[in-house]
Design a protein around this motif. Structure first.
Motif, PDB file in Angstrom:
ATOM      1  N   ALA A   1       0.867  -1.183   0.000  1.00 23.89           N
ATOM      2  CA  ALA A   1       0.000   0.000   0.000  1.00 23.89           C
ATOM      3  C   ALA A   1       0.904   1.234   0.000  1.00 23.89           C
ATOM      4  O   ALA A   1       1.956   1.238   0.643  1.00 23.89           O
ATOM      5  N   CYS A   2       0.480   2.270  -0.728  1.00 27.93           N
ATOM      6  CA  CYS A   2       1.321   3.464  -0.878  1.00 27.93           C
ATOM      7  C   CYS A   2       0.548   4.730  -0.492  1.00 27.93           C
ATOM      8  O   CYS A   2      -0.662   4.835  -0.707  1.00 27.93           O
ATOM      9  N   ALA A   3       1.271   5.677   0.055  1.00 30.92           N
ATOM     10  CA  ALA A   3       0.739   7.012   0.326  1.00 30.92           C
ATOM     11  C   ALA A   3       1.715   8.040  -0.236  1.00 30.92           C
ATOM     12  O   ALA A   3       2.935   7.837  -0.201  1.00 30.92           O
ATOM     13  N   ARG A   4       1.150   9.129  -0.739  1.00 29.32           N
ATOM     14  CA  ARG A   4       1.986  10.221  -1.256  1.00 29.32           C
ATOM     15  C   ARG A   4       1.504  11.526  -0.650  1.00 29.32           C
ATOM     16  O   ARG A   4       0.323  11.688  -0.334  1.00 29.32           O
ATOM     17  N   GLY A   5       2.425  12.431  -0.513  1.00 29.77           N
ATOM     18  CA  GLY A   5       2.041  13.713   0.061  1.00 29.77           C
ATOM     19  C   GLY A   5       3.152  14.730  -0.055  1.00 29.77           C
ATOM     20  O   GLY A   5       4.149  14.526  -0.767  1.00 29.77           O
ATOM     21  N   GLY A   6       2.967  15.827   0.660  1.00 30.44           N
ATOM     22  CA  GLY A   6       3.932  16.917   0.586  1.00 30.44           C
ATOM     23  C   GLY A   6       4.230  17.494   1.950  1.00 30.44           C
ATOM     24  O   GLY A   6       3.407  17.453   2.875  1.00 30.44           O
ATOM     25  N   LEU A   7       5.436  18.021   2.067  1.00 27.82           N
ATOM     26  CA  LEU A   7       5.900  18.676   3.287  1.00 27.82           C
ATOM     27  C   LEU A   7       6.295  20.096   2.934  1.00 27.82           C
ATOM     28  O   LEU A   7       7.005  20.327   1.948  1.00 27.82           O
ATOM     29  N   ARG A   8       5.824  21.059   3.732  1.00 29.39           N
ATOM     30  CA  ARG A   8       6.125  22.468   3.478  1.00 29.39           C
ATOM     31  C   ARG A   8       6.593  23.120   4.775  1.00 29.39           C
ATOM     32  O   ARG A   8       5.918  22.987   5.813  1.00 29.39           O
ATOM     33  N   VAL A   9       7.708  23.817   4.710  1.00 26.59           N
ATOM     34  CA  VAL A   9       8.277  24.458   5.897  1.00 26.59           C
ATOM     35  C   VAL A   9       8.764  25.858   5.543  1.00 26.59           C
ATOM     36  O   VAL A   9       9.022  26.170   4.378  1.00 26.59           O
ATOM     37  N   MET A  10       8.893  26.691   6.572  1.00 27.25           N
ATOM     38  CA  MET A  10       9.413  28.048   6.405  1.00 27.25           C
ATOM     39  C   MET A  10      10.866  28.177   6.857  1.00 27.25           C
ATOM     40  O   MET A  10      11.466  29.225   6.699  1.00 27.25           O
ATOM     41  N   ARG A  11      11.419  27.104   7.431  1.00 26.39           N
ATOM     42  CA  ARG A  11      12.810  27.110   7.867  1.00 26.39           C
ATOM     43  C   ARG A  11      13.474  25.830   7.397  1.00 26.39           C
ATOM     44  O   ARG A  11      12.909  24.740   7.523  1.00 26.39           O
ATOM     45  N   GLU A  12      14.683  25.957   6.883  1.00 26.40           N
ATOM     46  CA  GLU A  12      15.392  24.789   6.364  1.00 26.40           C
ATOM     47  C   GLU A  12      15.652  23.757   7.466  1.00 26.40           C
ATOM     48  O   GLU A  12      15.627  22.553   7.207  1.00 26.40           O
ATOM     49  N   GLU A  13      15.890  24.206   8.702  1.00 23.50           N
ATOM     50  CA  GLU A  13      16.163  23.242   9.775  1.00 23.50           C
ATOM     51  C   GLU A  13      14.947  22.370  10.065  1.00 23.50           C
ATOM     52  O   GLU A  13      15.082  21.207  10.468  1.00 23.50           O
ATOM     53  N   ASP A  14      13.742  22.903   9.862  1.00 26.21           N
ATOM     54  CA  ASP A  14      12.538  22.099  10.062  1.00 26.21           C
ATOM     55  C   ASP A  14      12.370  21.064   8.956  1.00 26.21           C
ATOM     56  O   ASP A  14      11.747  20.011   9.176  1.00 26.21           O
ATOM     57  N   ARG A  15      12.911  21.338   7.826  1.00 25.37           N
ATOM     58  CA  ARG A  15      12.806  20.421   6.683  1.00 25.37           C
ATOM     59  C   ARG A  15      13.450  19.077   7.021  1.00 25.37           C
ATOM     60  O   ARG A  15      12.825  18.023   6.894  1.00 25.37           O
TER      61      ARG A  15
ATOM     62  N   TRP B   1       1.839  39.142   5.738  1.00 25.27           N
ATOM     63  CA  TRP B   1       1.196  37.939   5.186  1.00 25.27           C
ATOM     64  C   TRP B   1       2.240  36.965   4.665  1.00 25.27           C
ATOM     65  O   TRP B   1       3.252  37.353   4.079  1.00 25.27           O
ATOM     66  N   ARG B   2       2.004  35.681   4.900  1.00 21.46           N
ATOM     67  CA  ARG B   2       2.856  34.623   4.366  1.00 21.46           C
ATOM     68  C   ARG B   2       1.975  33.498   3.851  1.00 21.46           C
ATOM     69  O   ARG B   2       0.813  33.378   4.231  1.00 21.46           O
ATOM     70  N   SER B   3       2.537  32.676   2.990  1.00 18.36           N
ATOM     71  CA  SER B   3       1.773  31.588   2.393  1.00 18.36           C
ATOM     72  C   SER B   3       2.622  30.329   2.367  1.00 18.36           C
ATOM     73  O   SER B   3       3.832  30.385   2.114  1.00 18.36           O
ATOM     74  N   PHE B   4       1.962  29.172   2.604  1.00 17.27           N
ATOM     75  CA  PHE B   4       2.661  27.908   2.466  1.00 17.27           C
ATOM     76  C   PHE B   4       2.570  27.373   1.045  1.00 17.27           C
ATOM     77  O   PHE B   4       2.879  26.215   0.790  1.00 17.27           O
TER      78      PHE B   4
END
Length: 416
Positions: free
Chosen positions: A269-283, A341-344
């Motif tokens: 079984a597979c799942a796909r998704g995305g990760l979004r961060v505002m700081r490289e260390e959180d990545r 204002w900021r956006s992900f």
């Protein structure tokens, strides 16, 4: 230019009289260019091209500019000089590509193909042309380079390829400025946030392997679907418990794929998704935590999990000085300026911000009439279509960024 033509330094916070003179002269010249720019917007909107196939769009914009063929870059992109001169230059960037969306706006200049400018790129290009033609005709306070960028909507990133080609360094570009329509902001608001404004993005795929079998004998299987469901739920705590809530992050599982029949437990079984961060260390922190949760949760269900991730765009961080220097010129165009204002969302313009002063301005727009559900269309919707006044708004924002970039280069020559 003579020494007497160069203005003296003015105190911080006061507009340079030379730049005020340039602003007045260029604003009037841009206004004269807007009718033709609106017609160009209609032309581009009616005949869009998908990412990687933007040659016709680039040709149409180059023809409208009337400044020569320019320099080809990143396959279908172009770099065009609108104003030569000594010293460093300011670059204005707009995107060439459309999206694989079948338009449903009903305007006379609707796209007749399965590609649509559903993200405002037609208006960005038209506004850039209005500013460029004005500067080429009456002059300006700094050399101006125009960047017609391909492949913003789809990998491989056109911006990354432009940077890798080294052309911005060769053209002595100091600042790169762009404007993007944004229906999440109220019409009449322009955002110029110093620092991070768009997120870094990563794609991930989680593959769970178990032991399939008959759905009526679950005790003979190691169910990867059940294990994957538990993984998806367990991932939801990562952002709230691993990242500073004042900074934020987004982890979204958006695709699930498993099985072929109601009575068969599959092997995988597979799942796909995305990760979004505002700081490289959180990545890096979240990607490692995601892997840990997936592997250990799968183990608890007698299965195994593998995680594959792919880095996309870096954090889009506006140059603080350039963002702040743009505010007085935006204010003169009678818009409300927002600096928080900021956006992900993500934009490959981020690549230009790593080696140059970069500034992405977001323009609040009305995306079109409400649908049957009462909601107005947003970016990438087949009904997204800001009015033609957006061309002038884009042009005003780009002009503000150009003047701010010129201000940061040093003393400015008065217009003739």
């Amino acid at each position: 230019m003579t020494a007497s033509d160069v203005s003296s330094p003015v105190p911080v916070g006061e507009p340079d009289p030379a730049l005020v003179a340039w602003y007045d002269q260029l604003s009037a010249a841009v206004a004269e260019e807007l009718p033709a720019a609106v017609e160009l917007r209609h032309q581009l909107h009616a005949d869009p091209r998908i990412s990687g196939d933007e040659q016709d769009t680039a040709d149409a914009v180059v023809t409208a500019l009337g400044l020569g063929e320019g320099r080809r870059v990143a396959d279908t992109g172009r770099l065009v000089r609108a104003l030569d001169g000594p010293g460093r230059a300011v670059a204005l960037r707009a995107e060439l590509d459309g999206l694989g969306v079948e338009e449903r706006t009903g305007v006379p200049w609707t796209s007749t193909t399965e590609v649509m400018h559903a993200c405002g790129h037609d208006a960005h290009l038209a506004g850039l042309v209005a500013v460029a033609r004005a500067v080429a005709r009456v002059g300006g306070p700094a050399p101006l380079v125009l960047l017609l960028q391909p492949r913003e909507e789809r990998a491989p990133s056109g911006a990354a390829d432009v940077v890798a080609a080294g052309v911005l360094v060769e053209e002595r570009v100091d600042s790169v400025v762009a404007a993007h329509v944004q229906p999440q902001l109220a019409a009449g608001v322009v955002n110029a946030t110093p620092g991070p404004v768009n997120a870094a993005t990563d794609e991930f795929t989680i593959t769970v392997t178990g032991h399939g079998g008959h759905g009526g004998y679950p005790h003979t299987t190691l169910d990867p679907v059940l294990a994957l469901a538990a993984i998806v739920v367990n991932l939801q705590q990562l952002v709230s418990r691993r990242v500073d809530p004042t900074v934020g992050a987004v982890l979204a599982v958006t695709q699930l794929d498993a099985g072929s029949s109601f009575n068969v437990v599959p092997d995988t079984a597979c799942a796909r998704g995305g990760l979004r961060v505002m700081r490289e260390e959180d990545r890096e922190l979240l990607l490692q935590a995601l892997t840990d949760v997936a592997e250990h949760t799968a183990t608890a269900y007698g299965c195994t999990a593998t995680v594959h991730s792919e880095n996309n765009e870096p954090v889009l961080a506006n140059d603080p000085e350039l963002a702040r220097a743009t505010v007085p010129w935006l204010t003169r165009s009678e818009v409300t300026v927002d600096d928080a204002w900021r956006s992900f969302g993500a934009d490959d313009f981020a690549h230009f911000c790593t080696g140059h002063r970069g500034l992405m301005l977001f323009l609040g727009v009305d995306g079109g009439p409400p649908g049957a559900d009462g909601r107005r269309p947003g970016l990438h919707s087949p009904r997204f279509l800001p009015g033609d006044d957006v061309v002038g708004q884009v042009a005003a924002a780009l002009l503000a960024g150009y003047l701010a970039g010129a201000e940061l280069l040093g003393p400015v020559a008065l217009p003739a």
